[in-house]
Design a protein around this motif. Sequence first.
Motif, PDB file in Angstrom:
ATOM      1  N   LEU A 181       0.835  -1.202   0.000  1.00 43.05           N
ATOM      2  CA  LEU A 181       0.000   0.000   0.000  1.00 43.05           C
ATOM      3  C   LEU A 181       0.871   1.252   0.000  1.00 43.05           C
ATOM      4  O   LEU A 181       0.625   2.188  -0.770  1.00 43.05           O
ATOM      5  CB  LEU A 181      -0.926  -0.001   1.216  1.00 43.05           C
ATOM      6  N   SER A 182       1.887   1.277   0.843  1.00 45.53           N
ATOM      7  CA  SER A 182       2.782   2.436   0.892  1.00 45.53           C
ATOM      8  C   SER A 182       3.472   2.653  -0.453  1.00 45.53           C
ATOM      9  O   SER A 182       3.597   3.787  -0.931  1.00 45.53           O
ATOM     10  CB  SER A 182       3.824   2.231   1.996  1.00 45.53           C
ATOM     11  N   HIS A 183       3.899   1.566  -1.076  1.00 49.30           N
ATOM     12  CA  HIS A 183       4.558   1.645  -2.382  1.00 49.30           C
ATOM     13  C   HIS A 183       3.619   2.188  -3.450  1.00 49.30           C
ATOM     14  O   HIS A 183       3.981   3.095  -4.218  1.00 49.30           O
ATOM     15  CB  HIS A 183       5.066   0.252  -2.762  1.00 49.30           C
ATOM     16  N   LEU A 184       2.391   1.671  -3.498  1.00 51.14           N
ATOM     17  CA  LEU A 184       1.439   2.112  -4.520  1.00 51.14           C
ATOM     18  C   LEU A 184       1.001   3.554  -4.275  1.00 51.14           C
ATOM     19  O   LEU A 184       0.824   4.326  -5.236  1.00 51.14           O
ATOM     20  CB  LEU A 184       0.220   1.187  -4.530  1.00 51.14           C
ATOM     21  N   LEU A 185       0.835   3.945  -3.011  1.00 48.09           N
ATOM     22  CA  LEU A 185       0.479   5.331  -2.715  1.00 48.09           C
ATOM     23  C   LEU A 185       1.578   6.288  -3.153  1.00 48.09           C
ATOM     24  O   LEU A 185       1.313   7.364  -3.703  1.00 48.09           O
ATOM     25  CB  LEU A 185       0.204   5.487  -1.213  1.00 48.09           C
ATOM     26  N   HIS A 186       2.823   5.909  -2.903  1.00 51.96           N
ATOM     27  CA  HIS A 186       3.947   6.761  -3.331  1.00 51.96           C
ATOM     28  C   HIS A 186       3.919   6.988  -4.838  1.00 51.96           C
ATOM     29  O   HIS A 186       4.177   8.103  -5.310  1.00 51.96           O
ATOM     30  CB  HIS A 186       5.272   6.116  -2.917  1.00 51.96           C
ATOM     31  N   GLN A 187       3.596   5.940  -5.576  1.00 52.67           N
ATOM     32  CA  GLN A 187       3.549   6.073  -7.025  1.00 52.67           C
ATOM     33  C   GLN A 187       2.424   7.002  -7.476  1.00 52.67           C
ATOM     34  O   GLN A 187       2.473   7.544  -8.584  1.00 52.67           O
ATOM     35  CB  GLN A 187       3.380   4.695  -7.660  1.00 52.67           C
ATOM     36  N   ASP A 189       2.373  -9.201 -12.213  1.00 50.97           N
ATOM     37  CA  ASP A 189       2.246  -8.102 -13.174  1.00 50.97           C
ATOM     38  C   ASP A 189       2.292  -6.750 -12.460  1.00 50.97           C
ATOM     39  O   ASP A 189       2.924  -5.801 -12.945  1.00 50.97           O
ATOM     40  CB  ASP A 189       0.934  -8.227 -13.953  1.00 50.97           C
ATOM     41  N   LEU A 190       1.628  -6.646 -11.304  1.00 47.96           N
ATOM     42  CA  LEU A 190       1.618  -5.389 -10.565  1.00 47.96           C
ATOM     43  C   LEU A 190       3.018  -5.052 -10.058  1.00 47.96           C
ATOM     44  O   LEU A 190       3.444  -3.886 -10.116  1.00 47.96           O
ATOM     45  CB  LEU A 190       0.641  -5.472  -9.395  1.00 47.96           C
ATOM     46  N   MET A 191       3.735  -6.044  -9.563  1.00 46.16           N
ATOM     47  CA  MET A 191       5.104  -5.805  -9.102  1.00 46.16           C
ATOM     48  C   MET A 191       5.986  -5.323 -10.239  1.00 46.16           C
ATOM     49  O   MET A 191       6.758  -4.370 -10.093  1.00 46.16           O
ATOM     50  CB  MET A 191       5.669  -7.080  -8.470  1.00 46.16           C
ATOM     51  N   VAL A 192       5.874  -5.959 -11.382  1.00 46.11           N
ATOM     52  CA  VAL A 192       6.685  -5.562 -12.544  1.00 46.11           C
ATOM     53  C   VAL A 192       6.311  -4.156 -13.001  1.00 46.11           C
ATOM     54  O   VAL A 192       7.177  -3.311 -13.238  1.00 46.11           O
ATOM     55  CB  VAL A 192       6.514  -6.581 -13.687  1.00 46.11           C
ATOM     56  N   ASP A 193       5.023  -3.883 -13.102  1.00 42.90           N
ATOM     57  CA  ASP A 193       4.557  -2.600 -13.611  1.00 42.90           C
ATOM     58  C   ASP A 193       4.932  -1.433 -12.698  1.00 42.90           C
ATOM     59  O   ASP A 193       5.033  -0.290 -13.160  1.00 42.90           O
ATOM     60  CB  ASP A 193       3.035  -2.615 -13.799  1.00 42.90           C
ATOM     61  N   THR A 194       5.118  -1.718 -11.393  1.00 43.77           N
ATOM     62  CA  THR A 194       5.422  -0.635 -10.454  1.00 43.77           C
ATOM     63  C   THR A 194       6.880  -0.625 -10.001  1.00 43.77           C
ATOM     64  O   THR A 194       7.228   0.014  -9.015  1.00 43.77           O
ATOM     65  CB  THR A 194       4.507  -0.718  -9.218  1.00 43.77           C
ATOM     66  N   LYS A 245      11.107 -11.730 -11.262  1.00 40.86           N
ATOM     67  CA  LYS A 245      11.268 -12.247 -12.622  1.00 40.86           C
ATOM     68  C   LYS A 245      12.541 -13.086 -12.748  1.00 40.86           C
ATOM     69  O   LYS A 245      12.584 -14.047 -13.510  1.00 40.86           O
ATOM     70  CB  LYS A 245      11.299 -11.097 -13.618  1.00 40.86           C
ATOM     71  N   ARG A 246      13.565 -12.709 -11.986  1.00 44.20           N
ATOM     72  CA  ARG A 246      14.846 -13.416 -12.085  1.00 44.20           C
ATOM     73  C   ARG A 246      14.891 -14.661 -11.218  1.00 44.20           C
ATOM     74  O   ARG A 246      15.450 -15.693 -11.632  1.00 44.20           O
ATOM     75  CB  ARG A 246      15.972 -12.453 -11.698  1.00 44.20           C
ATOM     76  N   LEU A 247      14.311 -14.601 -10.021  1.00 46.64           N
ATOM     77  CA  LEU A 247      14.446 -15.693  -9.060  1.00 46.64           C
ATOM     78  C   LEU A 247      13.183 -16.543  -8.911  1.00 46.64           C
ATOM     79  O   LEU A 247      13.260 -17.686  -8.458  1.00 46.64           O
ATOM     80  CB  LEU A 247      14.832 -15.132  -7.686  1.00 46.64           C
ATOM     81  N   GLY A 248      12.023 -15.977  -9.261  1.00 42.41           N
ATOM     82  CA  GLY A 248      10.783 -16.724  -9.102  1.00 42.41           C
ATOM     83  C   GLY A 248      10.684 -17.881 -10.096  1.00 42.41           C
ATOM     84  O   GLY A 248      11.220 -17.819 -11.206  1.00 42.41           O
ATOM     85  N   MET A 249      10.005 -18.933  -9.680  1.00 46.04           N
ATOM     86  CA  MET A 249       9.820 -20.115 -10.533  1.00 46.04           C
ATOM     87  C   MET A 249       8.395 -20.109 -11.075  1.00 46.04           C
ATOM     88  O   MET A 249       7.438 -20.255 -10.315  1.00 46.04           O
ATOM     89  CB  MET A 249      10.092 -21.391  -9.737  1.00 46.04           C
ATOM     90  N   VAL A 250       8.256 -19.924 -12.380  1.00 44.07           N
ATOM     91  CA  VAL A 250       6.939 -19.864 -13.010  1.00 44.07           C
ATOM     92  C   VAL A 250       6.404 -21.286 -13.208  1.00 44.07           C
ATOM     93  O   VAL A 250       7.097 -22.134 -13.779  1.00 44.07           O
ATOM     94  CB  VAL A 250       6.999 -19.115 -14.351  1.00 44.07           C
ATOM     95  N   HIS A 251       5.194 -21.518 -12.734  1.00 41.06           N
ATOM     96  CA  HIS A 251       4.541 -22.811 -12.909  1.00 41.06           C
ATOM     97  C   HIS A 251       3.286 -22.627 -13.756  1.00 41.06           C
ATOM     98  O   HIS A 251       2.470 -21.747 -13.482  1.00 41.06           O
ATOM     99  CB  HIS A 251       4.156 -23.415 -11.551  1.00 41.06           C
TER     100      HIS A 251
END
Length: 389
Positions: free
Chosen positions: A17-23, A54-59, A66-72
């Motif tokens: 929430l703090s991150h999105l509000l800052h943006q 997607d929200l993390m990437v977009d913000t 994207k680098r460490l997560g394992m997509v299933h």
Amino acid sequence: MQIQVGIVGAGPAGLMLSHLLHQRGVESVVLDTRTREEIEGTIRAGVLEQSSVDLMVDTGIGERVKRLGMVHHGIELRFGGRGHRIDFADLTGGRGVTIYPQHEVLKDLIAQRLADGGDIRFGVSDVQVEGITGDRPRIRFTQDGAEQQLDCALVAGCDGSRTTTRFLIPSPNPRQDHFRQYPFAWFGILAEAPPSSEELIYAHHRNGFALISTRSATVQRHYLQVDPNDSVEDWSDDRIWSELHTRVAGAEIKEGPIFSKSVLHFRSFVCEPMQHGRLFLAGDAAHTVPPTGAKGMNLAIADVHVLSRAMAEFFANSDRTALDAYTATALPRIWRAQHFSWWMTSMLHRMPEATGFDLHRQLAELDTVTRSRAGRTLLAENYVGTPFD
């Protein structure tokens, strides 16, 4: 100190929430009784829906996920000694989930907030929220032995399942608490071993449920359904591995040294409404779900996605329309997640009073879901999550 939004809790809901509000040009202060080391060092599993990633990437906080997560792109439902794959990509137009632990999400959010000049107060005590029905609520707290006060326009209660902010909403009017305690628990382990499967395995067995999960290329996370009164001492390493092999019959389980054991109790909870005056709840402070459906952290992110836009509209245009509609906007997604989590839990776990009829009914339900494309699609769409918008 005067601030637009005071946020109680530096978990996924509060920090996001703090991150999105800052943006959106809205400044906040985040308070937590835990230290930064405690927050980042509490090891918790995490499955991120497509929309959360997607929200993390977009913000701007998506580099590590994207680098460490394992997509299933699927999971396996295993019952009757056979595995049945649910192909997310085929059933949902290419969508999937990402295995990325919650504490790594918190590291990403903390690092970004501090890089952006954000104000996070770790290790505070005596947090008290006052005046939420007035025009200027206050948050009193102690930091480094000194009493301090935040004068806020709005307050967000993001202090998790052990919340104090929830109880600022009077009960039983207007607050209604919807609660269910499940008659079993999960026994979780972390083991040094290679992955047993490329995707998660959800196993139904007459002895109880089992989940074969993963953490990394060298550390694996597995769960067994157990009696809620069981303790760590009740389960030796040999007993754990023997029961995992039994319940996931026909699938290879790779063993290794177990270095962590824990017992996780199950409950479902929804607080309604999620707001009162100038207080707004988000994440586990407002609702909890069984982990079977992997919805907890995603619901927290979805909550603050809605709440950040409503708060930004309030500060930009003095318009409370979206704020007043926050509960009505967020609750349908929450109840859908509650239903999905309950459905997965009831379909896969053995209830204490289960008879032969109940076990055969569960097998028939699993067969119906896996045999039908419509059934597989229903499961897949709920598991990967619907878009936030």
